[in-house]
Design an enzyme around this catalytic site. Structure first.
Site, PDB file in Angstrom:
ATOM      1  N   GLY A  35      44.597  44.936  43.395  1.00 19.41           N
ATOM      2  CA  GLY A  35      43.754  43.289  42.640  1.00 19.41           C
ATOM      3  C   GLY A  35      44.874  42.204  42.706  1.00 19.41           C
ATOM      4  N   LEU A 165      35.936  42.793  38.970  1.00 24.48           N
ATOM      5  CA  LEU A 165      36.566  42.447  39.304  1.00 24.48           C
ATOM      6  C   LEU A 165      37.741  42.808  40.166  1.00 24.48           C
ATOM      7  CD1 LEU A 165      37.830  39.046  40.781  1.00 24.48           C
ATOM      8  CD2 LEU A 165      39.131  39.277  38.087  1.00 24.48           C
ATOM      9  N   SER A 166      37.903  42.761  41.074  1.00 26.32           N
ATOM     10  CA  SER A 166      39.380  43.276  42.313  1.00 26.32           C
ATOM     11  C   SER A 166      39.697  44.960  42.194  1.00 26.32           C
ATOM     12  CB  SER A 166      40.231  42.354  41.548  1.00 26.32           C
ATOM     13  OG  SER A 166      41.832  43.101  42.330  1.00 26.32           O
ATOM     14  N   ALA A 167      40.144  45.127  41.061  1.00 22.33           N
ATOM     15  CA  ALA A 167      40.080  46.359  41.596  1.00 22.33           C
ATOM     16  C   ALA A 167      38.956  47.067  40.830  1.00 22.33           C
ATOM     17  CB  ALA A 167      41.556  46.662  40.809  1.00 22.33           C
TER      18      ALA A 167
END
Length: 493
Positions: A35, A165-167
């Site tokens: 991330g 979000l992201s990870a």
């Protein structure tokens, strides 16, 4: 590493994996595994959040936080929201915009939180098979949170959704694959495909250069992770910035291939629409015309979650590190999932809705007749704006140069509204230019520019602005929605 290790409640093998994660993170110069989110965040303590304990065996060593609006009705939906690396439940609660729509549409939120004992940068361990497959580790902890929340709030277990979000987005993809019987829909923001990685090394490959597998190969990874005999799959929204250098935009393409294949769809969109904030939405309908996969590509946006601060019905969130001012992703995701619909629809089918014209303050709409309809409800941004018996309707009093999303539903003689139409999106004409003087870094954070290779570029025009830092100051003029040009000497600040 010069630090004492925190105590683990887990097995020796889990403790060893934790040590490996710390070594790799340090060797990567503190780039968060999955991330790149390295800004510090407070622990969850924001007003409105409630910590819930005793939600199960919690093999993933996670914390559970929830938010529920006052007077939440029984059988309301439930949304699980997963933060990014080095973020927290309170950070995501405060900036993502989800609480606004929990209040507006009436649903409960679950915000799981990981910690540095699990991962040095507090990332969800999406790349660890022991944490991301069905019935184990962090994935099981999240499933136990869902069960607890359904019990606490009387939620409709047919309307449970997950986003991240992201990870957190990567873990979302894996949760959708492992628990298609739990989640009706998901939204993956700046994350890789489900089952892309099963090790630290593979995680970096997925982020920066995802494997170019066929749709069937990606789909097989999901099918192999799900319970045998699964035939019903969640609907999936995919959010990606075109200037993301942490989770490269190719991930969105592979995600689209994966989930369209799982849902039995082709990879050619049913339609493509332009939204505000430089966002393009590509919609993939199923055989009945229901949107099943949507891909949101945000022009010039880097790594982060798309937000749009403000009080408008389609706005949400607040800007900060990896919360980027473009468009409110939570609003569009909630509507894609149908959370703006209370589920008490009548039996009438959806009318076809099209845009027939725009001015600087109006949008003209046309709809197809529905047998048995006594009237038609017109909504803008999820809010009712009018009722008509005519085949046409003009929405008035709108802002210039602004994108609006409208839907319609047919009502029967008892006043029960039927199925909501697919969204019709239109942008009013005219635009009042505005000027902004700021550092190239702050321009990028505000969504007026993007960075690539240490340099900043104006969003829309792509004009080079110089080094991306807090010392280089430039003036940008917004000449059109999501389009900025350099105007250092021709535009007042």
């Amino acid at each position: 590493m010069g630090q004492s290790r925190p105590p683990f409640r887990c097995t020796r093998s889990r403790r060893l994996r934790g040590g490996i994660r710390r070594w790799v993170t340090a060797a990567a110069g503190a780039l968060a595994l999955t991330g790149g989110l390295i800004a510090a965040s407070p622990q969850a303590s924001a007003a409105g959040l409630t910590q819930v304990t005793g939600f199960g065996t919690n093999p993933g060593n996670l914390s559970m936080f929830t938010y529920a609006p006052d007077a939440l009705p029984a059988d309301a939906p439930l949304v699980v929201a997963l933060h990014g690396c080095a973020q927290s439940a309170s950070d995501y609660y405060a900036r993502s915009g989800w609480p606004k729509f929990a209040d507006t549409y009436g649903f409960a939120l679950v915000l799981p939180q990981t910690n540095s004992a699990n991962n040095a940068n507090s990332c969800f361990n999406w790349f660890e098979p022991g944490d991301s497959v069905r019935g184990q580790g962090e994935s099981l902890s999240i499933k136990q949170m869902v069960d607890k929340a359904v019990s606490l709030y009387g939620s409709d277990n047919r309307r449970v959704h997950i986003t991240g979000l992201s990870a957190g987005g990567a873990m979302t993809a894996n949760m959708l694959a492992a628990y298609p019987d739990v989640f009706a829909g998901g939204a993956i923001a700046s994350g890789p495909p489900a089952r892309c990685a099963n090790s630290v090394a593979a995680a970096y490959t997925c982020m920066y250069s995802p494997p170019d597998r066929s749709p069937a190969q990606w789909g097989d990874l999901v099918r192999s992770a799900a319970p045998a005999g699964t035939t019903s799959w969640p609907r999936v929204a995919i959010w990606q910035g075109t200037a993301d250098t942490t989770v490269k935009p190719a991930n969105a393409t592979e995600l689209r291939d994966q989930w369209t294949n799982v849902l039995g769809l082709g990879q050619t969109p049913s339609r493509t629409e332009s939204l505000g904030g430089g966002t393009t939405r590509s919609v993939y309908d199923d055989a009945s015309g229901r949107p099943s996969v949507e891909v949101y590509s945000v022009s010039g946006m880097g790594h982060g979650l798309a937000v749009d601060p403000g009080n408008g019905p389609e706005q949400c969130g607040s800007t900060g590190a990896y919360y980027l001012d473009t468009v409110c992703s939570s609003y569009h995701t909630a509507r894609f999932w149908g959370l703006d619909d209370d589920g008490s629809t009548g039996s009438l089918p959806a009318p076809g809705l099209t845009v027939t014209g725009t001015t600087d303050t109006t949008v003209s709409l046309s709809r197809k007749a529905v047998d048995g309809a006594a009237s038609y409800v017109v909504n803008r941004g999820g809010t009712k704006v009018g009722t008509t018996t005519s085949t046409s309707y003009t929405d008035t009093g709108l802002a210039t140069g602004t994108t609006y999303t409208c839907t319609a539903a047919a009502s029967d003689t008892a006043g029960a509204a039927g199925v909501v139409s697919s969204p019709a999106t239109a942008t009013t004409t005219g635009f009042t230019p505005t000027c902004h003087t700021d550092s190239t870094y702050d321009h990028a954070v505000a969504g007026r520019a993007y960075q690539s290779g240490g340099h900043a570029y104006a969003k829309g025009s792509g004009q080079a602005m110089g080094l991306w830092n807090t010392f280089t100051t430039r003036t940008l003029k917004q000449a059109a929605p999501a389009h900025y040009v350099i105007a250092d000497s021709s535009c007042p600040a």
